[in-house]
Design a protein around this motif. Structure first.
Motif: not given
Length: 264
Positions: A95-98, A199-203
């Motif tokens: 998800q980071p980067g997208t 959790e990562v996406v919402f962050g």
């Protein structure tokens, strides 16, 4: 039990969603063939199922690899004769980067990555299953998408188009194979805060908006009628129903688990 004497193949069975659905399927009597790129996490799911008295076998399969998908499904057919359910629950791109990036700042590669990866994997797993299910003239192909498949959302990049394409392909599968006794159904939920991915996406989204992650979660849940997110248990329970003969009238459609965030 709703899935007694049924055989199911699950891709991404080591993840939160794939694992939850696998455990629910096992409780309802299904024999499971669990796959994933990370065999250790898939094995953990299988051990839980076997310890509870269920039946599960594991294999390391990259669901983006055509040969790997075809060879695995052929091996399953050789062993048990047929498959009844195919569920693709993989998360093929980080998800980071997208996500969390304005479209005007997003690279072409980052935008296209989820569209290409999700559709490639779903096409490969669905095609492999359909080829075998046609011979038996029965079967269920399931996928999972979150609410941006239908609901316009900012900062999701190519993820929204990817999930929307998956739902469109789900309808096409039903149109083409419904007369052969094969059903295709999508489970659409909200984001699932229980999972590491969300959790990562919402962050990422909270950081992009300059607010605490808890505030972003409250904002998202406030868009639902129930004022809370979908749960893994809810997704797994509905997946069991959809995979069972009780849902024989459902195909080419979406099971809406968004709690009123999207109203059909």
């Amino acid at each position: 039990m709703l899935l007694e004497n049924k055989t199911a193949v699950i891709y991404g069975a080591g993840g939160a969603i794939g694992g939850a659905v696998a455990r629910a399927f096992a409780r309802e009597g299904a024999k499971l063939f669990l796959t994933g790129r990370n065999l250790a996490s898939v094995t953990t799911t299988a051990k839980d199922i076997i310890a509870a008295g269920g039946a599960a076998e594991t294999a390391q399969v990259d669901a983006l690899d055509e040969r790997a998908v075809e060879e695995h499904i052929a091996a399953v057919i050789k062993k048990v004769g047929a498959i009844d359910v195919s569920f693709n629950a993989i998360t093929p791109v980080p998800q980071p980067g997208t996500q969390g990036i304005p479209i005007v700042e997003l690279s072409v590669e980052s935008f296209l990555a989820p569209i290409t990866a999700y559709m490639r994997s779903y096409f490969l797993s669905a095609r492999a299953a359909a080829r075998r299910m046609v011979e038996k003239r029965s079967g269920v192909i399931l996928i999972h998408t979150p609410e941006p498949a239908r609901l316009g959302a900012p900062l999701v990049g190519g993820m929204g188009p990817a999930w929307a394409a998956m739902e469109a392909f789900n309808r096409n599968l039903s149109a083409e194979f419904g007369s052969h006794g094969i059903r295709a159904v999508c489970l659409r939920s909200t984001g699932l805060p229980e999972t590491r991915t969300i959790e990562v996406v919402f962050g990422l989204h909270a950081k992009a908006m300059g607010i605490p992650q808890e505030q972003f979660l409250a904002f998202i849940e406030g868009m639902t009628h129930r004022k809370r997110s979908s749960t893994l248990a809810e997704v797994a329970n509905v997946a069991v129903f959809l995979a069972s003969d009780k849902a024989s009238g459902m195909t080419g459609t979406v099971a809406n688990l968004t709690g009123g965030m999207i109203v059909d």
